[in-house]
Design an enzyme around this catalytic site. Structure first.
Site, PDB file in Angstrom:
ATOM      1  CD1 TRP A 145      14.405 -95.826  52.741  1.00 20.34           C
ATOM      2  CD2 TRP A 145      12.060 -96.648  52.848  1.00 20.34           C
ATOM      3  NE1 TRP A 145      14.324 -96.902  53.916  1.00 20.34           N
ATOM      4  CE2 TRP A 145      13.018 -97.174  53.956  1.00 20.34           C
ATOM      5  CE3 TRP A 145      10.920 -96.514  52.609  1.00 20.34           C
ATOM      6  CZ2 TRP A 145      12.044 -97.935  54.906  1.00 20.34           C
ATOM      7  CZ3 TRP A 145      10.322 -97.543  53.739  1.00 20.34           C
ATOM      8  CH2 TRP A 145      10.913 -98.102  54.600  1.00 20.34           C
ATOM      9  CG  HIS A 146       8.044 -96.791  50.229  1.00 24.83           C
ATOM     10  ND1 HIS A 146       8.076 -95.252  50.638  1.00 24.83           N
ATOM     11  CD2 HIS A 146       7.324 -97.187  51.174  1.00 24.83           C
ATOM     12  CE1 HIS A 146       7.525 -95.329  51.708  1.00 24.83           C
ATOM     13  NE2 HIS A 146       6.794 -96.281  52.098  1.00 24.83           N
ATOM     14  N   GLY A 147      11.166 -98.444  47.123  1.00 25.63           N
ATOM     15  CA  GLY A 147      11.391 -99.251  46.009  1.00 25.63           C
ATOM     16  C   GLY A 147      11.958 -98.653  44.895  1.00 25.63           C
ATOM     17  CG  PHE A 187       9.637-101.285  51.081  1.00 20.65           C
ATOM     18  CD1 PHE A 187       9.573-101.160  49.779  1.00 20.65           C
ATOM     19  CD2 PHE A 187       8.096-101.475  51.626  1.00 20.65           C
ATOM     20  CE1 PHE A 187       8.423-101.328  49.032  1.00 20.65           C
ATOM     21  CE2 PHE A 187       7.128-101.418  50.813  1.00 20.65           C
ATOM     22  CZ  PHE A 187       7.168-101.437  49.613  1.00 20.65           C
ATOM     23  CB  SER A 238       9.276 -90.763  51.143  1.00 15.81           C
ATOM     24  OG  SER A 238       8.513 -91.756  51.638  1.00 15.81           O
TER      25      SER A 238
END
Length: 506
Positions: A321-323, A506, A318
């Site tokens: 995924w955000h960056g 994102f 997670s």
């Protein structure tokens, strides 16, 4: 195109009139018009972004149809790999190439040629995950692949939720696109209220907070304990107001089109522990990870240690995924530790009843943990992350003191529920009187947005048991219109900024 751009009301007005008045009796042409508008909306940033979303849509659409005919799983697997490959190249190539180059430079090998500046398409993580969920659902047999190419392409590119979610499932959104939609006046009014409240939260609160957050993080000065604490608190409020505002506007715009999107936030800042927080924050992403990663890994079926490992994997991915940056990975690691400790060592459980004033101490303590995490999320470099580690005690000290103070005051607040709003009102009146007495009107006017922030959180607290924050309004017409016009005036009088929505990256 942004929801808060001056061009968007004109775009939406023209689209809305043709959608409902000229094409209301033709679902096919409604969807063609909706798809065209979605591509215009997305291509407004850069027309080249359209190439990737069309590739993702086409590969997912045709692979699902071919799989249904041949039952060859490798078709779905190849499509998922293809979409993940696009995501990795455009979102993570720069991160990995820079770190590999830095690693080889330690042994004297120059790999500068390996670094290429790859442009990050807006919202690629959202529509890629939406496409992957469709492929997995087809593979599992949960849904049958559609042969309506316009409807499917519209499902991937549906402009209200295209660039920042919520991440919709095909089982929910696709039938709403493939079946006739009917005009509903009541739902349209609710949609307009969602849009009004979302724009107020974005323009008058999130954008104003962003100014102060940038002053804390985007300077070449060592972080102090006060700046670490203030930065964590203000950024937590900023990212919540910013992202939840987008989700509310998206839901409101979709309702105007006769489409229902899922709620992406359920008042997470009123959570009483971190388990409840993650049940209410970025719901669509966490459900995606639950259904397509956590459960396939074994969920909670293989013992406590394996469950803890599965939670850790989910939070680390997670964060990634955000960056593509180390602070996002560390943010995921922070939450993995907090969640595992909270669930398996402290023994936290999700509360069964809605939050009340009696829960204020627990809400404050939870907010402190969330703010510490979002400090890491916002850090510009590893030096700021290290400062947060060194000054982590300031979050513990301040929020434990706040927790203790609220434990003492909560019985009084519960007995006299108007005490807290009255205290805010007295403080506001005192501030106005003080500024009037000293004559510093310009300084005072710079903080007018605090009134908007208080309005937003009062509305959210009142509506915390409802489907969306602004679901409850005064029943009498005059007070209701007065509230609408006051909110609209705050928006129109707000200071113009060029702040985009945070989650566009994102």
């Amino acid at each position: 195109m942004l929801f808060t751009d001056i061009i968007f009301p004109f775009f939406m007005g023209c689209f809305f009139c043709i959608y409902w008045f000229a094409l209301r009796n033709s679902l096919r042409w409604q969807n063609v018009w909706l798809l065209s508008a979605s591509y215009l909306f997305y291509g407004w940033w850069d027309w080249r972004f359209l190439i990737l979303i069309i590739l993702t849509s086409a590969s997912t659409f045709f692979s699902a149809i071919l799989f249904e005919r041949s039952r060859r799983k490798w078709l779905i697997t190849a499509n998922i790999g293809f979409n993940l490959g696009i995501l990795v190249v455009f979102k993570y190539f720069n991160f990995f190439s820079e770190n590999i180059t830095r690693l080889f430079s330690l042994v004297g090998i120059n790999l500068d040629w390996f670094t290429i500046d790859v442009l990050l398409p807006v919202g690629i993580s959202f529509y890629t995950f939406q496409a992957i969920s469709y492929s997995v659902d087809v593979l599992r047999g949960d849904i049958r692949p559609t042969r309506n190419v316009v409807g499917f392409f519209t499902f991937i590119a549906f402009f209200p939720q295209l660039v920042a979610g919520p991440i919709e499932r095909a089982g929910s959104l696709l039938p709403q696109i493939l079946n006739p939609r009917r005009w509903d006046y009541r739902r349209a009014v609710e949609g307009l209220r969602m849009v009004l409240f979302g724009v107020l939260k974005k323009v008058c609160v999130a954008d104003m907070l962003a100014i102060y957050v940038d002053r804390i993080f985007d300077v070449d000065e060592p972080m102090t304990a006060v700046r670490v604490l203030t930065g964590g608190i203000l950024f937590t409020l900023q990212i919540y107001c910013d992202f939840s505002a987008y989700s509310e506007i998206a839901r409101g715009v979709a309702r105007l089109l006769g489409v229902e999107l899922m709620a992406n936030f359920r008042f997470p800042l009123f959570s009483r522990n971190i388990l409840e927080f993650w049940q209410k924050w970025h719901i669509s992403l966490m459900l995606w990870f639950r259904d397509y990663l956590y459960i396939p890994l074994g969920g909670n079926r293989r013992g406590k240690w394996r469950t803890a490992l599965n939670f850790t994997i989910v939070f680390l991915l997670s964060g990634l995924w955000h960056g593509a940056a180390w602070n996002f990975i560390l943010w995921g690691a922070f939450w993995a530790v907090c969640y595992v400790v909270g669930k398996f060592i402290i023994g936290l459980r999700r509360p069964a009843h809605p939050s009340t004033c009696a829960d204020l101490p627990d809400m404050a303590l939870t907010f402190g943990v969330v703010a510490a995490g979002f400090y890491i999320f916002r850090c510009s470099d590893m030096a700021q992350v290290w400062s947060g580690v060194c000054y982590g005690w300031v979050f513990i000290a301040c929020f434990l003191l706040l927790w203790g103070a609220l434990r003492l005051l909560t019985p009084l607040i519960v007995r006299f529920p108007t005490l807290l709003p009255a205290a805010f009102s007295v403080a506001a009146i005192a501030a106005v009187a003080l500024r009037c007495a000293t004559g510093h009107w310009p300084v005072f006017l710079k903080f007018w947005w605090v009134a908007a922030a208080i309005t937003v959180f009062i509305i959210e607290w009142i509506g915390r048991k409802e489907d969306y924050p602004f679901a409850l309004v005064p029943r009498r017409r005059l007070p209701r219109l007065a509230l609408y016009w006051t909110m609209a005036a705050m928006i129109l009088l707000s200071e113009p900024t060029d702040m985009t929505f945070i989650y566009f990256q994102f």
